[in-house]
Write a protein that holds these residues in place. Structure first.
Motif, mmCIF file in Angstrom:
data_model
loop_
_atom_site.group_PDB
_atom_site.id
_atom_site.type_symbol
_atom_site.label_atom_id
_atom_site.label_comp_id
_atom_site.label_asym_id
_atom_site.label_seq_id
_atom_site.Cartn_x
_atom_site.Cartn_y
_atom_site.Cartn_z
ATOM 1 N N GLU A 215 0.827 -1.204 0.000
ATOM 2 C CA GLU A 215 0.000 0.000 0.000
ATOM 3 C C GLU A 215 0.864 1.259 0.000
ATOM 4 O OE1 GLU A 215 -3.119 0.045 -0.428
ATOM 5 O OE2 GLU A 215 -3.587 -2.090 -0.160
ATOM 6 N N ALA A 216 1.939 1.250 0.775
ATOM 7 C CA ALA A 216 2.822 2.420 0.844
ATOM 8 C C ALA A 216 3.549 2.624 -0.484
ATOM 9 C CB ALA A 216 3.832 2.250 1.981
ATOM 10 N N VAL A 217 4.036 1.525 -1.067
ATOM 11 C CA VAL A 217 4.745 1.620 -2.348
ATOM 12 C C VAL A 217 3.790 2.101 -3.436
ATOM 13 C CG1 VAL A 217 5.872 0.289 -4.164
ATOM 14 C CG2 VAL A 217 6.494 -0.081 -1.764
ATOM 15 N N SER A 218 2.587 1.533 -3.475
ATOM 16 C CA SER A 218 1.602 1.919 -4.482
ATOM 17 C C SER A 218 1.242 3.399 -4.348
ATOM 18 C CB SER A 218 0.346 1.053 -4.337
ATOM 19 O OG SER A 218 -0.668 1.490 -5.217
ATOM 20 N N GLY A 219 1.017 3.851 -3.132
ATOM 21 C CA GLY A 219 0.674 5.251 -2.916
ATOM 22 C C GLY A 219 1.797 6.188 -3.328
ATOM 23 N N ALA A 220 3.036 5.811 -3.038
ATOM 24 C CA ALA A 220 4.180 6.659 -3.390
ATOM 25 C C ALA A 220 4.339 6.754 -4.909
ATOM 26 C CB ALA A 220 5.450 6.107 -2.759
ATOM 27 N N ILE A 221 4.109 5.638 -5.595
ATOM 28 C CA ILE A 221 4.216 5.650 -7.064
ATOM 29 C C ILE A 221 3.177 6.589 -7.658
ATOM 30 C CG2 ILE A 221 3.891 4.247 -9.146
ATOM 31 C CD1 ILE A 221 5.069 1.886 -7.569
ATOM 32 N N THR A 229 -1.196 2.223 -10.549
ATOM 33 C CA THR A 229 -0.698 0.911 -10.123
ATOM 34 C C THR A 229 -1.842 -0.089 -10.114
ATOM 35 O OG1 THR A 229 -1.120 1.338 -7.763
ATOM 36 C CG2 THR A 229 1.054 1.971 -8.633
ATOM 37 N N THR A 230 -1.473 -1.360 -10.156
ATOM 38 C CA THR A 230 -2.434 -2.457 -10.014
ATOM 39 C C THR A 230 -1.910 -3.388 -8.934
ATOM 40 O OG1 THR A 230 -3.065 -2.366 -12.350
ATOM 41 C CG2 THR A 230 -3.555 -4.395 -11.166
ATOM 42 N N GLY A 240 4.543 -20.236 0.719
ATOM 43 C CA GLY A 240 3.089 -20.338 0.736
ATOM 44 C C GLY A 240 2.419 -19.115 1.316
ATOM 45 N N GLN A 241 3.206 -18.063 1.590
ATOM 46 C CA GLN A 241 2.674 -16.857 2.214
ATOM 47 C C GLN A 241 1.930 -16.004 1.191
ATOM 48 O OE1 GLN A 241 5.724 -14.494 4.025
ATOM 49 N NE2 GLN A 241 4.318 -12.905 4.753
ATOM 50 N N GLU A 242 0.781 -15.475 1.602
ATOM 51 C CA GLU A 242 0.014 -14.585 0.748
ATOM 52 C C GLU A 242 0.702 -13.232 0.665
ATOM 53 O OE1 GLU A 242 -2.611 -15.410 -0.978
ATOM 54 O OE2 GLU A 242 -2.799 -17.440 -0.154
ATOM 55 N N ARG A 243 0.873 -12.731 -0.562
ATOM 56 C CA ARG A 243 1.525 -11.444 -0.770
ATOM 57 C C ARG A 243 0.713 -10.609 -1.768
ATOM 58 N NH1 ARG A 243 6.962 -11.777 0.922
ATOM 59 N NH2 ARG A 243 6.971 -9.516 0.647
ATOM 60 N N THR A 244 0.989 -9.335 -1.786
ATOM 61 C CA THR A 244 0.404 -8.436 -2.778
ATOM 62 C C THR A 244 1.516 -7.887 -3.655
ATOM 63 O OG1 THR A 244 -1.404 -7.812 -1.298
ATOM 64 C CG2 THR A 244 -0.946 -6.338 -3.157
ATOM 65 N N VAL A 245 1.383 -8.089 -4.952
ATOM 66 C CA VAL A 245 2.377 -7.615 -5.917
ATOM 67 C C VAL A 245 1.871 -6.308 -6.532
ATOM 68 C CG1 VAL A 245 3.629 -8.136 -8.054
ATOM 69 C CG2 VAL A 245 3.133 -9.967 -6.397
ATOM 70 N N VAL A 246 2.741 -5.322 -6.600
ATOM 71 C CA VAL A 246 2.401 -4.029 -7.200
ATOM 72 C C VAL A 246 2.895 -4.023 -8.650
ATOM 73 C CG1 VAL A 246 2.642 -1.524 -7.055
ATOM 74 C CG2 VAL A 246 2.638 -2.909 -4.955
ATOM 75 N N ILE A 265 11.279 2.900 0.797
ATOM 76 C CA ILE A 265 10.174 2.363 1.599
ATOM 77 C C ILE A 265 10.476 0.959 2.085
ATOM 78 C CG2 ILE A 265 7.732 1.688 1.531
ATOM 79 C CD1 ILE A 265 7.316 3.922 -0.534
ATOM 80 N N ASP A 266 11.005 0.113 1.201
ATOM 81 C CA ASP A 266 11.266 -1.282 1.535
ATOM 82 C C ASP A 266 12.607 -1.716 0.933
ATOM 83 O OD1 ASP A 266 11.271 -3.919 2.175
ATOM 84 O OD2 ASP A 266 9.484 -4.468 0.998
ATOM 85 N N PRO A 267 13.698 -1.634 1.712
ATOM 86 C CA PRO A 267 15.010 -2.045 1.198
ATOM 87 C C PRO A 267 15.072 -3.513 0.799
ATOM 88 C CG PRO A 267 15.226 -0.759 3.220
ATOM 89 C CD PRO A 267 13.771 -1.092 3.070
ATOM 90 N N ALA A 268 14.126 -4.325 1.280
ATOM 91 C CA ALA A 268 14.129 -5.748 0.960
ATOM 92 C C ALA A 268 13.180 -6.090 -0.190
ATOM 93 C CB ALA A 268 13.739 -6.553 2.201
ATOM 94 N N ALA A 269 12.661 -5.087 -0.876
ATOM 95 C CA ALA A 269 11.706 -5.342 -1.974
ATOM 96 C C ALA A 269 12.385 -6.116 -3.099
ATOM 97 C CB ALA A 269 11.161 -4.021 -2.497
#
Length: 288
Positions: A215-221, A229-230, A240-246, A265-269
């Protein structure tokens, strides 16, 4: 959207901009034809190639006049099968090309024909590529491609290849085999340059961002870069972890700034960047 980008997009559909592109493209194409191609007895692709072949056979009629005369029946066909704006822009491009071929006085001499092949192909490709960035063309084969695609289902590339094969084949009767082969090489060079010119303006980057802060990455873009963004629901194959891809698409000039925004925002992205040739839709190219 970035106001500068928005202004440029509006300008790209204006009459002065398209007339300028057609004028510059026609000038460079005529410069290649008059300055390099005719003096070396080469044949370019399309109607210009057929026009020059007829000029080599019947030199009493000038090359610019041959190009003009061959385009008359083609534009009569085009009046019924293409849009009026494309027709009028193309009519201007054809008249400008024919006029420049008639008026330009320069001829460039080369001691090595391969240098002529490279020079003619590059300048011809630049001219054709710039003209193709407009809402029209310099006439000729582009209109025929539309006609045969709509009426007979023949793809544009297939028709163009077949047309050029016929012209070059007939050319072997009137020109030396070496000059025809040089012409084939020049056509290849010009096609490669056209492709570069098209990609220079059309290339976009599709970016997939796997992050713990979607959400933070999408908003910044959206706020910092003016790009939509989508958000795509995904699941890690190993964890098996649920994730959201931007998902977003940007031009090449904004790519490094986008990367900086993401990693601040996320150095580990985890970021995947894919080159895409053309993007149609709001904020990018509109179907012409």
């Amino acid at each position: 959207m970035d106001p500068v980008i928005n202004r440029f997009q509006k300008m790209s559909y204006s009459i002065p901009w398209n007339v300028a592109l057609l004028t510059l493209g026609s000038f460079l194409t005529a410069l290649a034809i008059k300055g390099v191609i005719i003096s070396n007895a080469f044949l370019p692709s399309g109607i210009s190639g057929l026009g020059l072949l007829l000029y080599y056979i019947l030199p009493a009629v000038s090359p610019g006049m041959w190009i003009f005369l061959l385009n008359i029946p083609i534009f009569l066909i085009g009046w019924f099968f293409i849009s009026r704006s494309f027709f009028l822009y193309s009519l201007y491009g054809m008249l400008t090309l024919s006029g420049f071929v008639e008026l330009l006085p320069w001829t460039v001499s080369f001691h090595d024909k391969w240098l002529a092949v490279l020079a003619g192909g590059v300048v011809l490709g630049l001219g054709s590529g710039i003209a193709l960035r407009s809402l029209g063309s310099t006439g000729g084969i582009g209109i025929l491609q539309i006609f045969f695609r709509e009426k007979l289902g023949i793809k544009a590339g297939q028709f163009s290849m077949g047309f050029n094969v016929v012209v070059l084949g007939i050319g072997t009767i009137w020109l030396s085999l070496n000059d025809v082969l040089y012409s084939l090489a020049m056509i290849y060079v010009s096609a490669a340059v056209i492709d570069v010119v098209q990609r220079l303006f059309n290339q976009r980057k599709m970016v997939l961002i796997i992050t713990s802060f979607p959400e933070a990455v999408s908003g910044a873009i959206m706020t910092k870069h003016g790009r939509g963004t989508t958000l795509i629901n995904a699941r890690g194959g190993y964890t098996g972890q649920e994730r959201t891809v931007v998902l977003t698409v940007v031009d090449s000039f904004r790519l490094k700034r986008l990367e900086a925004t993401i990693y601040n925002i996320d150095p580990a992205a985890f970021v995947i960047i894919e080159t895409t040739f053309s993007v149609l839709g709001k904020g990018f190219s509109v179907p012409r």
